[in-house]
Motif scaffolding. Structure first.
Motif, PDB file in Angstrom:
ATOM      1  N   ASP A 277       0.725  -1.082  -0.071  1.00 14.18           N
ATOM      2  CA  ASP A 277      -0.022   0.012   0.139  1.00 14.18           C
ATOM      3  C   ASP A 277       0.915   1.176   0.106  1.00 14.18           C
ATOM      4  O   ASP A 277       1.748   1.422   0.887  1.00 14.18           O
ATOM      5  N   ALA A 278       0.802   2.162  -0.981  1.00 13.94           N
ATOM      6  CA  ALA A 278       1.604   3.225  -1.102  1.00 13.94           C
ATOM      7  C   ALA A 278       1.257   4.180  -0.034  1.00 13.94           C
ATOM      8  O   ALA A 278       2.425   5.147   0.302  1.00 13.94           O
ATOM      9  N   ILE A 279       0.157   4.097   0.713  1.00 12.67           N
ATOM     10  CA  ILE A 279       0.126   4.851   1.901  1.00 12.67           C
ATOM     11  C   ILE A 279       1.037   4.439   3.036  1.00 12.67           C
ATOM     12  O   ILE A 279       1.368   5.439   3.918  1.00 12.67           O
ATOM     13  N   ALA A 280       1.636   3.290   2.795  1.00 12.38           N
ATOM     14  CA  ALA A 280       2.640   3.140   3.949  1.00 12.38           C
ATOM     15  C   ALA A 280       4.009   4.079   3.848  1.00 12.38           C
ATOM     16  O   ALA A 280       4.625   4.308   4.827  1.00 12.38           O
ATOM     17  N   LEU A 281       4.029   4.651   2.696  1.00 12.44           N
ATOM     18  CA  LEU A 281       5.179   5.650   2.552  1.00 12.44           C
ATOM     19  C   LEU A 281       4.917   6.904   3.025  1.00 12.44           C
ATOM     20  O   LEU A 281       5.612   7.730   3.678  1.00 12.44           O
ATOM     21  N   LEU A 282       3.434   7.368   3.140  1.00 13.19           N
ATOM     22  CA  LEU A 282       3.187   8.623   3.656  1.00 13.19           C
ATOM     23  C   LEU A 282       2.814   8.274   5.167  1.00 13.19           C
ATOM     24  O   LEU A 282       2.864   9.521   5.926  1.00 13.19           O
ATOM     25  N   GLU A 283       2.804   7.243   5.755  1.00 12.05           N
ATOM     26  CA  GLU A 283       2.552   7.013   7.213  1.00 12.05           C
ATOM     27  C   GLU A 283       3.384   6.088   7.577  1.00 12.05           C
ATOM     28  O   GLU A 283       3.175   5.004   7.801  1.00 12.05           O
ATOM     29  N   PRO A 284       4.821   6.380   7.771  1.00 11.41           N
ATOM     30  CA  PRO A 284       5.928   5.594   8.053  1.00 11.41           C
ATOM     31  C   PRO A 284       5.530   4.870   9.433  1.00 11.41           C
ATOM     32  O   PRO A 284       5.037   5.368  10.294  1.00 11.41           O
ATOM     33  N   SER A 285       6.147   3.453   9.477  1.00  7.44           N
ATOM     34  CA  SER A 285       5.888   2.595  10.889  1.00  7.44           C
ATOM     35  C   SER A 285       6.914   1.849  11.251  1.00  7.44           C
ATOM     36  O   SER A 285       7.155   1.366  12.253  1.00  7.44           O
ATOM     37  N   THR A 286       7.995   2.088  10.432  1.00  6.13           N
ATOM     38  CA  THR A 286       9.147   1.334  10.387  1.00  6.13           C
ATOM     39  C   THR A 286      10.109   1.933  11.529  1.00  6.13           C
ATOM     40  O   THR A 286      10.464   3.110  11.004  1.00  6.13           O
ATOM     41  N   THR A 287      10.576   1.196  12.474  1.00  8.01           N
ATOM     42  CA  THR A 287      11.797   1.689  13.435  1.00  8.01           C
ATOM     43  C   THR A 287      12.942   1.300  13.265  1.00  8.01           C
ATOM     44  O   THR A 287      13.137   0.211  12.585  1.00  8.01           O
ATOM     45  N   MET A 288      13.998   1.965  13.886  1.00 10.27           N
ATOM     46  CA  MET A 288      15.456   1.442  13.555  1.00 10.27           C
ATOM     47  C   MET A 288      15.695   0.159  14.435  1.00 10.27           C
ATOM     48  O   MET A 288      16.359  -0.609  13.931  1.00 10.27           O
ATOM     49  N   ALA A 289      14.997   0.003  15.434  1.00  7.16           N
ATOM     50  CA  ALA A 289      15.118  -1.509  15.980  1.00  7.16           C
ATOM     51  C   ALA A 289      14.660  -2.569  15.213  1.00  7.16           C
ATOM     52  O   ALA A 289      15.316  -3.787  15.190  1.00  7.16           O
ATOM     53  N   GLN A 290      13.675  -2.082  14.256  1.00  8.28           N
ATOM     54  CA  GLN A 290      13.094  -3.386  13.297  1.00  8.28           C
ATOM     55  C   GLN A 290      14.394  -3.588  12.426  1.00  8.28           C
ATOM     56  O   GLN A 290      14.589  -4.635  11.828  1.00  8.28           O
ATOM     57  N   ILE A 291      15.016  -2.597  11.794  1.00  7.62           N
ATOM     58  CA  ILE A 291      15.983  -2.419  10.682  1.00  7.62           C
ATOM     59  C   ILE A 291      17.141  -3.229  11.456  1.00  7.62           C
ATOM     60  O   ILE A 291      17.852  -4.153  10.874  1.00  7.62           O
ATOM     61  N   GLU A 292      17.458  -2.878  12.812  1.00  8.61           N
ATOM     62  CA  GLU A 292      18.790  -3.645  13.514  1.00  8.61           C
ATOM     63  C   GLU A 292      18.601  -5.104  13.745  1.00  8.61           C
ATOM     64  O   GLU A 292      19.529  -6.092  13.531  1.00  8.61           O
ATOM     65  N   ARG A 293      17.170  -5.527  13.959  1.00 11.35           N
ATOM     66  CA  ARG A 293      16.902  -6.945  13.866  1.00 11.35           C
ATOM     67  C   ARG A 293      17.126  -7.674  12.711  1.00 11.35           C
ATOM     68  O   ARG A 293      17.630  -8.697  12.706  1.00 11.35           O
ATOM     69  N   LEU A 294      16.526  -6.923  11.434  1.00  8.31           N
ATOM     70  CA  LEU A 294      16.835  -7.728  10.334  1.00  8.31           C
ATOM     71  C   LEU A 294      18.217  -7.872   9.821  1.00  8.31           C
ATOM     72  O   LEU A 294      18.997  -8.786   9.445  1.00  8.31           O
ATOM     73  N   VAL A 295      19.272  -6.746  10.317  1.00 11.60           N
ATOM     74  CA  VAL A 295      20.699  -6.852  10.186  1.00 11.60           C
ATOM     75  C   VAL A 295      21.349  -7.776  10.944  1.00 11.60           C
ATOM     76  O   VAL A 295      22.209  -8.735  10.513  1.00 11.60           O
ATOM     77  N   ARG A 296      20.784  -8.164  12.120  1.00  8.96           N
ATOM     78  CA  ARG A 296      21.469  -9.061  12.883  1.00  8.96           C
ATOM     79  C   ARG A 296      20.804 -10.401  12.415  1.00  8.96           C
ATOM     80  O   ARG A 296      21.873 -11.196  12.537  1.00  8.96           O
ATOM     81  N   GLU A 297      20.017 -10.668  11.824  1.00  5.89           N
ATOM     82  CA  GLU A 297      19.683 -11.904  11.304  1.00  5.89           C
ATOM     83  C   GLU A 297      20.512 -12.224  10.128  1.00  5.89           C
ATOM     84  O   GLU A 297      21.062 -13.309   9.906  1.00  5.89           O
ATOM     85  N   LEU A 298      20.706 -11.146   9.289  1.00  4.47           N
ATOM     86  CA  LEU A 298      21.533 -11.278   8.145  1.00  4.47           C
ATOM     87  C   LEU A 298      22.961 -11.566   8.423  1.00  4.47           C
ATOM     88  O   LEU A 298      23.791 -12.474   7.706  1.00  4.47           O
ATOM     89  N   VAL A 299      23.440 -11.010   9.462  1.00  7.80           N
ATOM     90  CA  VAL A 299      24.667 -11.069   9.891  1.00  7.80           C
ATOM     91  C   VAL A 299      25.139 -12.356  10.688  1.00  7.80           C
ATOM     92  O   VAL A 299      25.967 -13.324  10.307  1.00  7.80           O
TER      93      VAL A 299
END
Length: 626
Positions: free
Chosen positions: A172-194
């Protein structure tokens, strides 16, 4: 605000103005003929109500960090690969609860995966995420995510220079207008890849359960790839003559398995590594005879399976270096910065001795990254064989690089030790990279080791592509053609020079490159063998390797002779003459025969090299000389 309730983009410019982190976007350049170029060099303010008349790209970051993440999957390998990679990224994001939008970027079939964040994400963390994903997704172009100042991507609904628009396929393009992603979520994603890169497997007593299998069915021990142990490194460079080549091969494979190598790492060494003689030839009553190509790979695969299982069943108990991850991360940052500096000076490597200089520089960076040390010892023959150039060419290249400040001589060659070179003459590692690493806290544990593994694999893959008979100059293709060939990989975005046009034509002439919708890429590396045979240069690197090994053994022989002359000894000399090749040599023996001398009593180097080729040194002695 530019999208309908069902997420369809109705006004791309309104959407762009709402999500843009900066007060401008970048618009495509137009040449004198009116053709729209894939260069977004001009600015267009976002406070204008009218959209640009040409395609535009929205910046991903502001001065505080990334506000938008755009994963650009290009179609160099065709739309199917871009679809596979976009799906893989979307699945990862979904698994971490990260809202995202998937777009078809235009008529070429590429994909864009968009994420909007609530808070700014540091560029160091975004860059690491991009590199980790690129290792899984070959079509991912990480350039927009590597530079917070200039990184930009065409947003949903924006026009494409070849016609059509960026079309929302999923989300949903509205997700770009109403951000919900936190840095903690990005960190968890990076940790999984690491963790996936640094996977160490089960506990040491788990036996063969720790063994994994690659996509081709070959086993390996998961973990960060390391340099071979000293004994295995020496065995890899050992010419076995008529000795037991399987023993030398076993020593190489055990060290490689313990160092987390993969089968593909050894497969590319078959033509050049002396210690893999058992793979290339078999012993017969009339000496060694070549194995067919298929039998070579089968022999190596069989011995590799035994080695991996043995190491898995007999784990080596070693201590844990608590500082390794930090040191690996710092070294990776340094080598990447030096590589980017070299890439930016593209003209430096395009003429004269520049192509050989770049090969040598990349080789030293690879050695330093492997050892996690800025100072490394490397003799010219080892560098030459690693680069696919001659030793004299390597020697002169080292001098030029030192004169221009790219490297520095730390210690000259002495005796059996090669010269030591410093890749960081400006002490950048401690002066800049170690100073105030405010973003280091955003990196999860193990990120330094994982990042090192990714960069090391990239440099090794590049070296494997360029080190081939066909790219050895003279009657083969020029060194510069090989350098360009090794960089024509999906997602590459290196600066090009005016000299690249003729080189691409030469590569295309021998079917070594093909043109995709977004630019040239190299063809299957097996085509290099056919091109080398066509040019009459096949076997050149193997012959050079054998010559250098004979020279190295002869030098070690003379060092032993010098030590004998300077040491205590009896009046009677019981050593054998060089033409008296012993039928049996005690294991670990370091006794050399007499060194050939001329009528004046001086060392006869020509006779020494001939004697080495004729078998004057046994495998054990050659190992000591290597």
């Amino acid at each position: 605000m530019g999208v309908s309730p069902d997420g369809v983009v109705t006004d791309a410019w309104l959407l762009t103005r709402a999500i843009a982190p900066r007060d401008h976007v970048r618009i495509a350049a137009v040449d004198a003929s009116g053709t729209i170029l894939n260069q977004y060099s001009r600015r267009w303010p976002t406070d204008r109500t009218l959209a640009p008349a040409v395609p535009w790209a929205v910046p991903l970051a502001d001065v505080e960090g990334f506000r938008l993440l755009a994963f650009d999957l290009d179609a160099k390998q065709g739309e199917p690969q871009a679809v596979i990679d976009a799906t893989a990224i979307a699945d990862l994001l979904t698994g971490h609860g990260i809202s995202h939008v998937v777009c078809r970027s235009g008529p070429s079939g590429g994909r864009h995966v968009w994420v909007a964040t609530i808070e700014p994400v540091p560029s160091a963390l975004v860059g690491l995420l991009a590199r980790l994903l690129a290792a899984r997704c070959p079509s991912l172009d990480i350039a927009p995510l590597r530079n917070a100042a200039t990184g930009c991507v065409r947003p949903p609904g924006s026009p494409h220079r070849d016609g059509g628009r960026s079309e929302v396929l999923l989300g949903d393009a509205i997700a770009l207008l109403e951000p919900s992603t936190t840095m903690a979520q990005i960190e968890r994603l990076v940790r999984e890849l690491v963790d996936a890169v640094n996977m160490t497997g089960p506990s040491p007593d788990a036996g063969t359960d720790a063994v994994r299998v690659d996509v081709h069915g070959h086993p390996y021990l998961p973990g960060s790839k390391r340099e071979l142990p000293a004994a295995s490194r020496a065995a890899l460079d050992t010419a076995v003559g008529d000795g037991d080549a399987s023993v030398v091969l076993n020593r190489v494979l055990l060290g490689a398995a313990a160092s987390h190598w993969h089968f593909r790492d050894l497969l590319q060494l078959i033509p050049t590594a002396a210690g893999l003689e058992h793979v290339r030839t078999r012993r017969t009553s009339r000496g060694r005879s070549p194995r067919p190509a298929r039998e070579r790979s089968e022999t190596l695969a069989r011995q590799w399976r035994y080695a991996v299982r043995f190491v898995a069943d007999h784990p080596r108990r070693t201590g844990v270096d608590a500082t390794f991850d930090r040191r690996a991360g710092n070294m990776t940052d340094l080598v990447r910065a030096l590589q980017e500096r070299a890439d930016a000076a593209a003209g430096r490597w395009s003429h004269g001795g520049g192509p050989s200089d770049r090969r040598v520089l990349d080789c030293l960076h690879r050695f330093a990254l492997t050892a996690v040390e800025t100072g490394i010892e490397a003799d010219t023959r080892r560098i030459a064989l690693s680069c696919g150039i001659g030793r004299e060419t390597a020697r002169v290249a080292l001098q030029r690089l030192a004169a221009d400040g790219w490297i520095q001589l730390a210690r000259p060659a002495a005796g059996v030790h090669g010269a030591a070179w410093q890749i960081d003459p400006q002490n950048r590692l401690h002066r800049e990279l170690e100073h105030g690493r405010s973003q280091a806290a955003t990196r999860p544990e193990g990120a330094g080791a994982a990042d090192r593994t990714l960069l090391l694999q990239q440099l090794e893959d590049r070296a494997a592509l360029v080190t081939h008979d066909v790219f050895t100059g003279d009657h083969g293709l020029p060194l510069a053609a090989g350098n360009l060939y090794s960089r024509l990989t999906p997602g590459s975005a290196l600066p090009r020079t005016a000299a690249d046009g003729p080189l691409l034509e030469r590569l295309a002439q021998f079917r070594l490159v093909t043109t995709a919708s977004t630019g040239p890429v190299h063809t299957d590396p097996v085509e290099r063998d056919r091109a080398a045979a066509q040019l009459g240069v096949n076997g050149r690197l193997v012959a050079r390797r054998e010559r250098y090994l004979a020279e190295r053994a002869a030098w070690g022989w003379w060092q032993a002779e010098h030590a004998w002359m300077c040491g205590p000894r009896s009046r009677a000399d019981g050593r054998a003459r060089p033409d008296q090749v012993p039928l049996w040599q005690p294991a670990g023996s370091s006794r050399y025969p007499k060194h050939p001398r001329g009528p004046d009593g001086r060392a006869d180097w020509t006779a020494a090299r001939a004697a080495v080729r004729d078998g004057a040194l046994t495998p054990a002695l050659t190992l000591l000389a290597a």
